[in-house]
Enzyme design. Structure first.
Site, PDB file in Angstrom:
ATOM      1  N   TYR B 104       0.826  -1.207   0.000  1.00  0.00           N
ATOM      2  CA  TYR B 104       0.000   0.000   0.000  1.00  0.00           C
ATOM      3  C   TYR B 104       0.862   1.259   0.000  1.00  0.00           C
ATOM      4  O   TYR B 104       0.545   2.253  -0.642  1.00  0.00           O
ATOM      5  CB  TYR B 104      -0.934   0.020   1.216  1.00  0.00           C
ATOM      6  CG  TYR B 104      -2.130  -0.872   1.046  1.00  0.00           C
ATOM      7  CD1 TYR B 104      -2.984  -0.740  -0.044  1.00  0.00           C
ATOM      8  CD2 TYR B 104      -2.429  -1.843   1.976  1.00  0.00           C
ATOM      9  CE1 TYR B 104      -4.093  -1.553  -0.202  1.00  0.00           C
ATOM     10  CE2 TYR B 104      -3.543  -2.665   1.833  1.00  0.00           C
ATOM     11  CZ  TYR B 104      -4.370  -2.516   0.744  1.00  0.00           C
ATOM     12  OH  TYR B 104      -5.467  -3.312   0.593  1.00  0.00           O
ATOM     13  N   GLU B 202      -0.521 -29.535  16.331  1.00  0.00           N
ATOM     14  CA  GLU B 202      -1.254 -28.878  15.244  1.00  0.00           C
ATOM     15  C   GLU B 202      -2.474 -28.095  15.731  1.00  0.00           C
ATOM     16  O   GLU B 202      -2.635 -26.934  15.395  1.00  0.00           O
ATOM     17  CB  GLU B 202      -1.707 -29.904  14.192  1.00  0.00           C
ATOM     18  CG  GLU B 202      -2.539 -29.274  13.070  1.00  0.00           C
ATOM     19  CD  GLU B 202      -2.961 -30.241  11.973  1.00  0.00           C
ATOM     20  OE1 GLU B 202      -2.543 -31.421  12.008  1.00  0.00           O
ATOM     21  OE2 GLU B 202      -3.726 -29.821  11.093  1.00  0.00           O
ATOM     22  N   ASP B 254      -2.774 -34.092  13.105  1.00  0.00           N
ATOM     23  CA  ASP B 254      -3.814 -34.991  12.622  1.00  0.00           C
ATOM     24  C   ASP B 254      -3.177 -36.025  11.697  1.00  0.00           C
ATOM     25  O   ASP B 254      -2.039 -35.843  11.245  1.00  0.00           O
ATOM     26  CB  ASP B 254      -4.876 -34.207  11.826  1.00  0.00           C
ATOM     27  CG  ASP B 254      -5.735 -33.313  12.720  1.00  0.00           C
ATOM     28  OD1 ASP B 254      -5.799 -33.571  13.936  1.00  0.00           O
ATOM     29  OD2 ASP B 254      -6.356 -32.373  12.184  1.00  0.00           O
TER      30      ASP B 254
END
Lengths: 369, 369
Positions: B104, B202, B254
């Protein structure tokens, strides 16, 4: 300074009693020879209404009934009983668990019919139990999956952790990352507060800008990072900062319809958790920006609205929670200019523009500083 | 205990000097009458190779050249100059900014041709500058947008913040939420460490389970929350905990292909940031689980593999980073049983199974405890 254990809803033993009472009702219905049932408010958009006393949206008078007169209804009540049993035991042992753990744990239950088929089923049941018992999920010791966000500013708190109490000043005792809000912010007691107001900030980048520029220090402001759609813990803490410490709450987000919803969830509550509005929503919260008018006034770098942005804006025009002159004007302007801007777009005027000019001017206009 | 300022790459003044030197090269090329250019390693999957010395994946010998002999190339070099100028000034003033702010901010540059068209362009340029100068983004004081995660365990650190130093014990001085890793973890100095190993976790739900069950305390473990794909700050801190304190790093996720990638990003580094592997990757990190074999052995609740899961597993079978007997066996088993499981699925054996049985047995097998 107020007490941490403001008993908005029953805690600990009380929560356990409320749950057991629910199970007793089923027992009594059986004993009476009637078919057990549970009655709940209907949880849909058509059944939320504005409560003039509390200035939040709550469920209306329509109700739905779960009765054991069908196999489906009976199975639901069976699951409720098993869940109540688990929760009561969890409270007995002063432990906690997540919604996802509850779902998986049900696989260990001896009665297969009581096991959940998917997590949305167990999530919904816990919400139902919240509504019927008048006890919040946090007081059942069900932790959210999502973490609360972080706080930086002149506030000293005491947090009850499961390893003892911790006293923490949210500027002097924390790193650049700030104080991490625990899953259940009702374990926090406010000790000393030198803050004059709270600013909830949507993005991490803007939160870091305010902290780097010392905005919290210069303006005696508590900077609360929302991190997108705010977690329950964040909304609860914000509400407590307002109610117990009397701090004005301001919300600073991107300038797009999804960000207005973030503001809405802080201030008005959501349809999904209308039963918790009085616990989570802060109707006095004020929207700082980015406003569509800012896009025009400051000539901010923008992106065009997508189709889904336009739909979301049009849906907000119809939303009872956005029926004010301010929102109608801003949303119509945004549809007209067909542009949206992020809060970090203010950097196009220099890295300090936001803390030297934009926020001080806006907060002054709003009589916050 | 090691020094916080392990100078892996130049910092502060040095970083500034490296940048200015780059600009000087362009100047000298001009002065010599030659067309200015910049040479970079080719950043594609075909140009990463295993470095036997450091055990991580790095860029190979193929290079690409940016030359000012086309309008496009000249514009790239112009943008580089403006960016170098901004970064040098930022370092002079000891300030920092985010990648998005840089994008920006470029709108405020007087030369329109130097402004970025989108953020991917400025992001890529900063990466290029990292590679060419040998200075890391953090040492340019470019903060990531994403926050680092949080740490709980027996470690006392000193963090240099922009308001002075803070000494924090990551169990005794923090709430239940733990210590929030700052965007640049090289501001952390390790003071005292009673931890025996690190466990990167996780999901937030499992992180909270370990903390509630006091796993960090009982096993002298630093529990590091990854929160999905780990932020650079988290990977950097993990690497420093390994290299400077000699702690074994374990990763608990997982049991699905996306989680194996999370393990991979901690241990092997990623293609996108292969130039940073030596700074971010910990090749000695060990995978705890959930392993496909665990799904079978513990009869965990599962979901079937989706098409994209199967594709991701097949792609991992081809990935040079997963060429080991262990991974080949586990991935083939998973394709065979056609199932995946979350770490919280261990709750189907009770809330304490993970800390009482699963982790102690696995870590003992792995000789971590």
């Amino acid at each position: 300074m107020s007490d941490a254990n403001t008993p908005d809803t029953p805690k600990g033993d009380d929560a356990r009693d409320q749950l057991v009472e629910l199970a007793e009702q089923f027992y009594d219905q059986f004993a009476d020879g009637s078919v057990p049932k549970m009655t709940l408010p209907t949880r849909s958009k058509s059944n939320i209404e504005y409560d003039d006393d509390s200035d939040v949206w709550v469920y209306g008078d329509r109700t739905s009934t779960r009765s054991a007169n069908s196999v489906r209804g009976a199975r639901k009540l069976l699951k409720s009983i098993y869940t109540i049993d688990f929760l009561a035991q969890q409270l007995d042992e002063d432990r906690s668990s997540t919604l996802r753990e509850l779902y998986y744990l049900s696989e260990s239950w001896d009665e297969e019919e009581a096991q959940f088929n998917d997590q949305s089923e167990s999530d919904k049941l816990v919400e139902d139990l919240e509504i019927v018992s008048g006890v919040k999920r946090e007081d059942f010791h069900m932790r959210p999956e999502e973490s609360g966000a972080k706080v930086m500013g002149p506030l000293r708190i005491r947090e009850q952790t499961n390893r003892g109490d911790r006293e923490i000043h949210c500027q002097d005792d924390v790193g650049q990352g700030g104080y991490q809000i625990p899953n259940n912010p009702d374990t926090i007691e406010f000790l000393d507060c030198d803050a004059e107001f709270v600013m909830c900030v949507e993005t991490g980048g803007m939160r870091d800008r305010l902290v780097e520029n010392g905005f919290d220090d210069e303006y005696d402001c508590l900077v609360v990072h929302l991190g997108g759609q705010p977690a329950r813990a964040t909304r609860r803490l914000t509400k407590r900062l307002h109610d117990e410490l009397g701090l004005p709450i301001t919300v600073f987000t991107d300038g797009d319809p999804w960000s207005y919803r973030i503001f809405g969830s802080v201030s008005y509550g959501s349809i999904k958790s209308a039963h918790l509005s009085e616990y989570l929503a802060t109707p006095e919260a004020q929207f700082v920006g980015i406003r569509p008018q800012d896009i025009v006034d400051y000539d901010l770098p923008t992106d065009p609205l997508s189709d889904s942005d336009v739909n979301a804006l049009e849906s907000e025009l119809e939303d009872p929670r956005f029926q004010s002159d301010f929102w109608t004007e801003q949303i119509e302007l945004q549809l007209d200019i067909d542009k949206k801007a992020e809060q970090q777009a203010l950097a196009s005027r220099g890295l300090d523009f936001v803390t030297d000019t934009y926020l001080p001017e806006r907060l002054d206009e709003m009589n916050v500083i």
